[in-house]
Design a protein around this motif. Structure first.
Motif, short mmCIF file in Angstrom:
data_model
loop_
_atom_site.label_atom_id
_atom_site.label_comp_id
_atom_site.label_asym_id
_atom_site.label_seq_id
_atom_site.Cartn_x
_atom_site.Cartn_y
_atom_site.Cartn_z
N ALA A 96 41.82 -18.39 -16.72
CA ALA A 96 40.36 -18.29 -16.77
C ALA A 96 39.77 -19.03 -17.96
O ALA A 96 38.55 -19.25 -18.00
N GLY A 97 40.62 -19.40 -18.93
CA GLY A 97 40.16 -20.15 -20.09
C GLY A 97 40.03 -19.32 -21.35
O GLY A 97 39.28 -19.70 -22.26
N ASN A 98 40.78 -18.21 -21.42
CA ASN A 98 40.68 -17.30 -22.55
C ASN A 98 41.96 -17.27 -23.39
O ASN A 98 43.06 -17.29 -22.82
N PRO A 99 41.85 -17.13 -24.72
CA PRO A 99 43.03 -16.80 -25.53
C PRO A 99 43.48 -15.38 -25.24
O PRO A 99 42.71 -14.54 -24.76
N VAL A 100 44.74 -15.08 -25.55
CA VAL A 100 45.31 -13.76 -25.28
C VAL A 100 46.00 -13.24 -26.53
O VAL A 100 46.78 -13.96 -27.18
N VAL A 101 45.72 -11.99 -26.87
CA VAL A 101 46.46 -11.27 -27.91
C VAL A 101 47.18 -10.11 -27.24
O VAL A 101 46.54 -9.25 -26.62
N VAL A 102 48.51 -10.11 -27.34
CA VAL A 102 49.33 -9.11 -26.65
C VAL A 102 49.72 -8.00 -27.62
O VAL A 102 50.07 -8.25 -28.77
N LYS A 103 49.66 -6.76 -27.13
CA LYS A 103 50.23 -5.64 -27.86
C LYS A 103 51.62 -5.39 -27.28
O LYS A 103 51.77 -5.02 -26.11
N ALA A 104 52.67 -5.62 -28.09
CA ALA A 104 54.04 -5.47 -27.62
C ALA A 104 54.34 -4.01 -27.30
O ALA A 104 53.92 -3.11 -28.03
N HIS A 105 55.09 -3.77 -26.23
CA HIS A 105 55.48 -2.40 -25.91
C HIS A 105 56.61 -1.95 -26.82
O HIS A 105 57.56 -2.69 -27.08
N SER A 106 56.54 -0.71 -27.27
CA SER A 106 57.52 -0.19 -28.22
C SER A 106 58.93 -0.09 -27.64
O SER A 106 59.91 -0.06 -28.38
N SER A 107 59.05 -0.07 -26.32
CA SER A 107 60.36 0.04 -25.70
C SER A 107 61.11 -1.28 -25.63
O SER A 107 62.33 -1.28 -25.42
N HIS A 108 60.40 -2.39 -25.75
CA HIS A 108 61.10 -3.69 -25.72
C HIS A 108 60.46 -4.66 -26.71
O HIS A 108 59.90 -5.69 -26.35
N LEU A 109 60.61 -4.32 -27.98
CA LEU A 109 60.00 -5.11 -29.05
C LEU A 109 60.59 -6.51 -29.16
O LEU A 109 59.86 -7.50 -29.29
N LEU A 110 61.92 -6.61 -29.12
CA LEU A 110 62.56 -7.92 -29.27
C LEU A 110 62.30 -8.80 -28.05
O LEU A 110 62.10 -10.01 -28.18
N THR A 111 62.28 -8.18 -26.86
CA THR A 111 61.95 -8.94 -25.66
C THR A 111 60.52 -9.48 -25.77
O THR A 111 60.26 -10.65 -25.43
N SER A 112 59.60 -8.66 -26.26
CA SER A 112 58.22 -9.10 -26.44
C SER A 112 58.13 -10.22 -27.47
O SER A 112 57.42 -11.21 -27.26
N GLN A 113 58.83 -10.06 -28.58
CA GLN A 113 58.80 -11.08 -29.62
C GLN A 113 59.30 -12.42 -29.10
O GLN A 113 58.68 -13.47 -29.32
N ARG A 114 60.43 -12.40 -28.41
CA ARG A 114 61.00 -13.66 -27.90
C ARG A 114 60.16 -14.25 -26.77
O ARG A 114 60.06 -15.47 -26.65
N SER A 115 59.53 -13.40 -25.97
CA SER A 115 58.62 -13.89 -24.94
C SER A 115 57.42 -14.59 -25.58
O SER A 115 57.00 -15.67 -25.14
N PHE A 116 56.87 -13.97 -26.61
CA PHE A 116 55.75 -14.57 -27.33
C PHE A 116 56.15 -15.91 -27.94
O PHE A 116 55.41 -16.90 -27.86
N GLU A 117 57.32 -15.96 -28.55
CA GLU A 117 57.78 -17.21 -29.16
C GLU A 117 57.95 -18.31 -28.12
O GLU A 117 57.66 -19.48 -28.39
N SER A 118 58.40 -17.94 -26.92
CA SER A 118 58.54 -18.92 -25.84
C SER A 118 57.18 -19.48 -25.44
O SER A 118 57.01 -20.70 -25.32
N LEU A 119 56.20 -18.60 -25.25
CA LEU A 119 54.85 -19.06 -24.89
C LEU A 119 54.25 -19.91 -26.00
O LEU A 119 53.67 -20.98 -25.74
N ALA A 120 54.37 -19.45 -27.24
CA ALA A 120 53.76 -20.16 -28.36
C ALA A 120 54.36 -21.55 -28.53
O ALA A 120 53.64 -22.53 -28.79
N ALA A 121 55.68 -21.65 -28.37
CA ALA A 121 56.34 -22.95 -28.53
C ALA A 121 55.91 -23.92 -27.43
O ALA A 121 55.62 -25.10 -27.69
#
Length: 504
Positions: free
Chosen positions: A159-184
């Motif tokens: 839609a043309g919007n930036p996104v700020v994600v709140k990582a779920h506490s049950s999969h913090l490392l998965t969230s971190q690595r997913s974010f790094e993949s998108l950011a890269a």
């Protein structure tokens, strides 16, 4: 400074991460970068954004091994399930790229100046425009498809919007690595630096929703948490849209003809649907209507036999594991259900076997229609259609309803359709609701408390949530978006009441 821990649900082992809970000041810095990126995104043409979405999908595919490995350790879900879910996530980004190129989602309309039955009319041009930075909350049960790299993120960016994600506490490392993949991938494509952000910790999630730069919230999770987030929004100076997928029981009805003709097939399909991924899917059928009589008895016996022979499955976290027995006990003590198969705890970690309960349709109340997150199903025995209708009044509105019937039961099938169409967002015939196709036509939503919105969170039209209408009246051509200028354009438009197809 609080360092966060991660837990392997397969073993129950908890270990520290290097991830620190995001402080309120850091949340503000992240949302400020997102706000700065908003104008830069709006200046880019749709073709650029479509290319970005495909680049993000490619980045996920390239990082598959790292992402799946992290999710295996934090969710207990099978590798095949996680790989399929990551493929789904990449597909979602590519589907939205197609939608952006198509341009139909803009709802572009032009009414030229001229006489009308009410007098002279001004020139008015309208289409949908981005809202601004969107907060997305990762879901526990979908570490990819409904989390950092999920459909809310994909549709918001489309839609043309930036996104700020709140990582779920049950999969913090998965969230971190997913974010790094998108950011890269975004950086390599040349996207603005603030396109993606991520925050960690419960406090940071609340601060994020309250931040005045956030213009919408996407959430998949429990009804209680969704209500907390809505209360934060209600206290903001300027309220914003909250798109929550919250709770769903997903009733399934088996007609007498279907129970007789397809006993084993329905028993197998129903058991797989209610126990797949340890019953932790939002579309899991939690309550199934089975006719009284010999054929219904055989169907119940089939489901019971499958549950008794099933191995223990791992639940996502200790909270879900602990709540499972509590909810099951309430369904029996307060709801009046009787136990046909009691769950057994596994040898280690947060694992257990499926549970099956039964109750007569005449005894169904709201107390037995509580969602049990995990491999549990309530079988409701009925003699007549009116019993099903009455029992459905006690079932909370849901994402789906399913009807299994035979060709000769057209009248009954029609009556059942009438009974459920006002209480769900999708009706499934002779299938199972746990498969949610990512497509243009899919609707993944339903009346409250399934969701709090009329929009879908799956499929191409999910983009509509993160847009708003804007009209230009008597505007000079130089201030108009390309899609609203006179002449040939690459999007469908309604011009002076007539639908015009895109010029390619």
């Amino acid at each position: 400074m609080t360092t966060l821990n991660t837990t392997d649900p397969r073993t129950g082992e908890t270990r520290p991460t290097a991830i620190v809970a995001t402080a309120p000041a850091e949340v503000a810095e992240i949302t400020a970068r997102a706000a700065a990126a908003t104008a830069l995104l709006r200046a880019r043409p749709r073709a650029w954004r479509a290319g970005l979405l495909r680049a993000l999908a490619d980045g996920l595919e390239a990082d598959r091994e790292t992402l799946v490995d992290a999710a295996l350790r934090e969710t207990g879900l099978a590798a095949a399930r996680l790989n399929g879910e990551l493929t789904r996530s990449a597909f979602q980004f590519r589907l939205f790229a197609d939608a952006v190129e198509d341009g139909g989602y803009l709802e572009a309309i032009i009414d030229h100046a001229g006489p009308t039955p009410l007098g002279p009319g001004p020139d008015v041009r309208r289409m949908l425009v981005p809202l601004g930075p969107v907060a997305v909350f990762g879901a526990s049960n979908f570490p990819f498809a409904f989390s950092v790299v999920g459909g809310d993120t994909a549709s918001a960016v489309a839609a043309g919007n930036p996104v700020v994600v709140k990582a779920h506490s049950s999969h913090l490392l998965t969230s971190q690595r997913s974010f790094e993949s998108l950011a890269a991938a975004a950086s390599a494509y040349g996207a603005p630096a603030g396109l993606f952000g991520i925050v960690y910790g419960q406090e940071a999630g609340g601060v994020l929703v309250a931040d005045p730069r956030i213009m919408a919230v996407g959430f998949t999770g429990s009804l209680s948490t969704g209500q907390i987030l809505q209360s934060i929004i209600d206290e903001r100076e300027t309220p914003i849209p909250f798109f929550g997928e919250l709770s769903s029981l997903n009733p399934l009805v088996v007609t007498p003809g279907a129970a007789s003709a397809r006993t084993a097939a329905i028993g197998e399909g129903l058991f797989i649907s209610m126990s797949g991924s340890a019953g932790q899917l939002c579309t899991k059928p939690g309550i199934a209507f089975v006719p009284h009589g010999e054929t219904g008895d055989r169907l119940v016996a089939d489901v019971v036999a499958r549950a008794e022979g099933a191995a223990a499955q791992t639940l996502l976290n200790s909270r879900i594991h602990g709540a499972f027995d509590e909810i099951r006990a309430r369904l029996i003590s307060s709801g009046g259900a009787r136990s046909l198969v009691a769950p057994m705890r596994g040898d280690e970690g947060f694992s257990l076997t499926p549970a099956v309960l039964e109750i007569d349709a005449a005894r169904v109340t709201a107390e037995v229609a509580e969602e049990a997150f995990g491999p549990l199903i309530v079988l409701v025995r009925y003699a007549e259609l009116d019993e099903v209708r009455r029992a459905l009044r006690a079932v909370p509105h849901s994402l789906t309803a399913t009807i299994h019937s035979e060709p000769e039961e057209a009248t009954l099938r029609g009556e059942l359709t009438d009974a459920v169409e006002d209480i769900v967002g999708r009706i499934v015939y002779n299938g199972y609701p746990t498969g949610v196709r990512v497509s243009w036509a899919m609707n993944h939503g339903g009346p409250w408390p399934a969701t709090n919105t009329q929009h879908t969170s799956v499929g191409a039209t999910a983009i509509r949530r993160f847009l708003r209408p804007l009209a230009w009246q008597d505007a000079p051509a130089d201030v108009l978006p390309d899609e609203l200028r006179d002449g040939a354009v690459d999007v469908p438009r309604r011009v002076d009441g007539v639908l015009e197809l895109a010029s390619r």
